[in-house]
Design a protein around this motif. Sequence first.
Motif, PDB file in Angstrom:
ATOM      1  N   GLY A 112      80.724  30.666  73.690  1.00  0.00           N
ATOM      2  CA  GLY A 112      82.262  30.222  72.431  1.00  0.00           C
ATOM      3  C   GLY A 112      83.299  30.799  73.194  1.00  0.00           C
ATOM      4  N   GLY A 113      82.724  31.631  74.728  1.00  0.00           N
ATOM      5  CA  GLY A 113      83.772  32.253  75.678  1.00  0.00           C
ATOM      6  C   GLY A 113      84.928  32.771  74.615  1.00  0.00           C
ATOM      7  N   LYS A 114      86.481  32.998  75.254  1.00  0.00           N
ATOM      8  CA  LYS A 114      87.163  33.813  74.487  1.00  0.00           C
ATOM      9  C   LYS A 114      87.448  33.009  73.005  1.00  0.00           C
ATOM     10  CE  LYS A 114      89.603  35.604  78.898  1.00  0.00           C
ATOM     11  NZ  LYS A 114      91.052  35.686  79.137  1.00  0.00           N
ATOM     12  N   ALA A 115      87.499  32.253  73.081  1.00  0.00           N
ATOM     13  CA  ALA A 115      87.818  31.663  71.441  1.00  0.00           C
ATOM     14  C   ALA A 115      86.073  32.227  70.252  1.00  0.00           C
ATOM     15  CB  ALA A 115      87.189  29.910  70.647  1.00  0.00           C
ATOM     16  N   SER A 116      84.940  32.807  71.305  1.00  0.00           N
ATOM     17  CA  SER A 116      83.933  33.260  70.076  1.00  0.00           C
ATOM     18  C   SER A 116      84.685  34.525  69.564  1.00  0.00           C
ATOM     19  CB  SER A 116      82.512  33.830  71.588  1.00  0.00           C
ATOM     20  OG  SER A 116      83.356  35.150  71.758  1.00  0.00           O
ATOM     21  N   ARG A 117      83.740  34.939  68.287  1.00  0.00           N
ATOM     22  CA  ARG A 117      83.620  35.722  67.522  1.00  0.00           C
ATOM     23  C   ARG A 117      83.366  36.572  68.076  1.00  0.00           C
ATOM     24  NH1 ARG A 117      86.302  34.634  62.793  1.00  0.00           N
ATOM     25  NH2 ARG A 117      85.656  32.177  61.993  1.00  0.00           N
ATOM     26  N   LEU A 118      82.675  37.227  69.296  1.00  0.00           N
ATOM     27  CA  LEU A 118      82.549  38.995  69.216  1.00  0.00           C
ATOM     28  C   LEU A 118      83.970  38.601  70.494  1.00  0.00           C
ATOM     29  CD1 LEU A 118      80.747  40.649  70.189  1.00  0.00           C
ATOM     30  CD2 LEU A 118      79.455  40.015  71.278  1.00  0.00           C
ATOM     31  N   TYR A 119      84.262  37.878  70.518  1.00  0.00           N
ATOM     32  CA  TYR A 119      85.175  38.250  71.706  1.00  0.00           C
ATOM     33  C   TYR A 119      86.276  38.576  71.079  1.00  0.00           C
ATOM     34  CZ  TYR A 119      88.879  38.177  76.124  1.00  0.00           C
ATOM     35  OH  TYR A 119      89.955  38.476  76.179  1.00  0.00           O
ATOM     36  N   GLU A 120      86.772  37.866  70.183  1.00  0.00           N
ATOM     37  CA  GLU A 120      88.144  38.249  69.176  1.00  0.00           C
ATOM     38  C   GLU A 120      87.862  40.072  69.086  1.00  0.00           C
ATOM     39  OE1 GLU A 120      90.301  35.862  65.174  1.00  0.00           O
ATOM     40  OE2 GLU A 120      87.775  35.187  65.887  1.00  0.00           O
ATOM     41  N   ALA A 121      86.275  39.974  67.947  1.00  0.00           N
ATOM     42  CA  ALA A 121      86.323  41.362  67.581  1.00  0.00           C
ATOM     43  C   ALA A 121      86.277  42.623  68.751  1.00  0.00           C
ATOM     44  CB  ALA A 121      84.321  41.447  67.304  1.00  0.00           C
ATOM     45  N   LEU A 122      85.328  42.555  70.342  1.00  0.00           N
ATOM     46  CA  LEU A 122      85.689  43.217  71.271  1.00  0.00           C
ATOM     47  C   LEU A 122      87.761  43.172  70.977  1.00  0.00           C
ATOM     48  CD1 LEU A 122      83.292  41.931  73.020  1.00  0.00           C
ATOM     49  CD2 LEU A 122      83.297  44.139  72.239  1.00  0.00           C
ATOM     50  N   THR A 123      88.450  42.565  70.766  1.00  0.00           N
ATOM     51  CA  THR A 123      90.251  42.484  71.029  1.00  0.00           C
ATOM     52  C   THR A 123      90.584  42.955  70.492  1.00  0.00           C
ATOM     53  OG1 THR A 123      90.465  40.578  70.927  1.00  0.00           O
ATOM     54  CG2 THR A 123      89.914  40.374  72.161  1.00  0.00           C
ATOM     55  N   ALA A 124      90.201  42.846  69.284  1.00  0.00           N
ATOM     56  CA  ALA A 124      90.411  43.433  67.792  1.00  0.00           C
ATOM     57  C   ALA A 124      89.966  44.790  67.509  1.00  0.00           C
ATOM     58  CB  ALA A 124      90.130  43.069  66.939  1.00  0.00           C
ATOM     59  N   HIS A 125      89.209  46.015  68.236  1.00  0.00           N
ATOM     60  CA  HIS A 125      88.009  47.144  67.662  1.00  0.00           C
ATOM     61  C   HIS A 125      89.296  47.760  67.464  1.00  0.00           C
ATOM     62  CE1 HIS A 125      88.585  49.615  71.407  1.00  0.00           C
ATOM     63  NE2 HIS A 125      89.149  48.252  71.500  1.00  0.00           N
ATOM     64  N   TRP A 126      89.889  48.438  68.132  1.00  0.00           N
ATOM     65  CA  TRP A 126      91.285  49.870  68.322  1.00  0.00           C
ATOM     66  C   TRP A 126      91.705  49.099  66.206  1.00  0.00           C
ATOM     67  CZ3 TRP A 126      96.426  48.399  67.150  1.00  0.00           C
ATOM     68  CH2 TRP A 126      97.250  47.403  67.745  1.00  0.00           C
ATOM     69  N   LYS A 127      91.773  47.981  65.677  1.00  0.00           N
ATOM     70  CA  LYS A 127      92.578  48.076  64.669  1.00  0.00           C
ATOM     71  C   LYS A 127      91.430  48.833  63.354  1.00  0.00           C
ATOM     72  CE  LYS A 127      95.081  44.375  65.414  1.00  0.00           C
ATOM     73  NZ  LYS A 127      95.794  42.879  65.324  1.00  0.00           N
ATOM     74  N   THR A 128      90.127  48.462  64.135  1.00  0.00           N
ATOM     75  CA  THR A 128      88.915  49.022  62.971  1.00  0.00           C
ATOM     76  C   THR A 128      88.678  50.823  63.693  1.00  0.00           C
ATOM     77  OG1 THR A 128      88.380  47.856  62.387  1.00  0.00           O
ATOM     78  CG2 THR A 128      86.938  49.312  61.564  1.00  0.00           C
ATOM     79  N   ARG A 129      89.024  52.162  62.744  1.00  0.00           N
ATOM     80  CA  ARG A 129      88.598  53.336  63.855  1.00  0.00           C
ATOM     81  C   ARG A 129      87.731  53.602  63.455  1.00  0.00           C
ATOM     82  NH1 ARG A 129      94.309  55.991  64.005  1.00  0.00           N
ATOM     83  NH2 ARG A 129      92.771  57.221  65.441  1.00  0.00           N
TER      84      ARG A 129
END
Length: 531
Positions: A480-497
């Motif tokens: 899924g590359g950059k459209a994968s759920r995991l990549y999306e979660a990695l980019t947004a990790h900082w929103k969950t402290r």
Amino acid sequence: MRIQAPHCASCGAPIDVPVGAARVTCGYCNTVLVIEEERVSTRRQRSDPPRAGTEEDDEAPYPEPDATLWAKVFPRFELSIIEQKIPQAVPETFAGIELGDERFAFISMRVVDKDGKPLAFDLTAAFDSLRTSLEDDGDPGLAANLALETLCSKPFDHRLECAVVLFEPRHMRVVTYAAGVSSGLMWASGEEGRTVSIDGHRGALERKMLRESADHFSNGRPIHLASKDLVLIPSAGFMGRGARGYSEGPRVLNDVANAQLGEEPLRVVTLAKNGFWAEFQRHRRSVVAPVGDVRIAAVRAISPPLVSALPGEFTARSFRSRRFEVSVLARAADAVELVPLHGDRQMVVWLAPVSGGLAEGAMAKAVAAVKEVLDSETGDNENPRRAGRDALAALGLPDGAVRLSVIQLLDVHERVKYFRHLWKQPIGLGPRGTRGDGMQQFDEGGEATVHEGSRLFFPGELNYENQHQAAESFATVWRGGKASRLYEALTAHWKTRKTEKALVQLAHAALSDEPKGSVGGFALVTGVPAP
């Protein structure tokens, strides 16, 4: 299957369509819309045309035709199109096609004369050759070559405008080929924060190019689609190719796409259509009518459904040192301990059997061997790689019997050193995204600076090619590359402290992309402020 809500083909606003309704009225612009098999079309009232040769006729702008707006969902991609037919326009090929292995391609072709004027020409055979080549070889430039070759098998003294966009779902890679369509392919990138032209500046194809030694058929640089990115393909009529005067189509599309990054594609193509007609009618003296049908296509990747629960075999466990939080996903048979060391240092030792359980005393034996190195007064007391190897030797088990991770937390320096055996190398994450603080990786371990808010993500047993310390590099090999759920979660990790909650979200995302994968060995280290 519908992913987007229906949108008004006049203003681009979302609309509610009752089941079975044939007509609805847009609540924003009051346009009456016709609904036909999930296609939304405008039906404007037509006034009598002005009489030819009169002053009224000289001043009247070319009327905007009715528009039809629709979307079609393929296994991993969604195609959105708005189209307006122009009477007496020369037909062109403008279509998306589904290929094997969940691939998708969009093709735009038109025959023109040496001056760029469109010509009516049967492209059926050329399209069939192009489609067969894409199915067999997945090479847009080769497919364009074979399409031209098919045309030239009979008398053909014209030019071929050709754009081919191939979408590969494995890593959401997009490969393009374009000839004669300057500014005719655009990538609206959320990560770039702008639109990028991806068509090159190659001229239209002609017979002699099949014989010349120059490379006329090389593909463009591959790109990787992220979630909510769009690839935009405008028609020749929208771009004004072959018409007299300067066309505002390229500027309009660029401006709209930049202003609407991340918006629903049905809205983007509708607003681009509106911008086109505002400019076209303002400059209508240079061109009486659009040179062809006005169409805009937008393609975006579809992410898989998000998993919401972990397999029952995994339990999240968390530990805290002065400057770090560590969370892991462990099986019942795993042994995990936070072990204090001298000099404001801690270590997490994680021992996991590949199958079955651990022998009695195995964890104590491994911890003792690790402490012999890391809790000593020698220069190796910051060498978890040596400590991990000594622990494996002390266990005396066959190679591949256990997995082992030693994560040394150097609180005073905000530094993490680690050893991992039979698990993947970690990926560094920054305090506001995927750019970490700096990392070195070696054969079985490495070290990284992890300041407050930064993280190290250990992907454990995930299966992918090679080792990657950066999320962007990881995305090139992950499903899924950059459209994968995991990549999306990695980019947004900082929103969950909270570290444990963020780790569980990463696990959900990974299992969404790879339902048969395993999240064994998942760990997350977070830099935290001193108490």
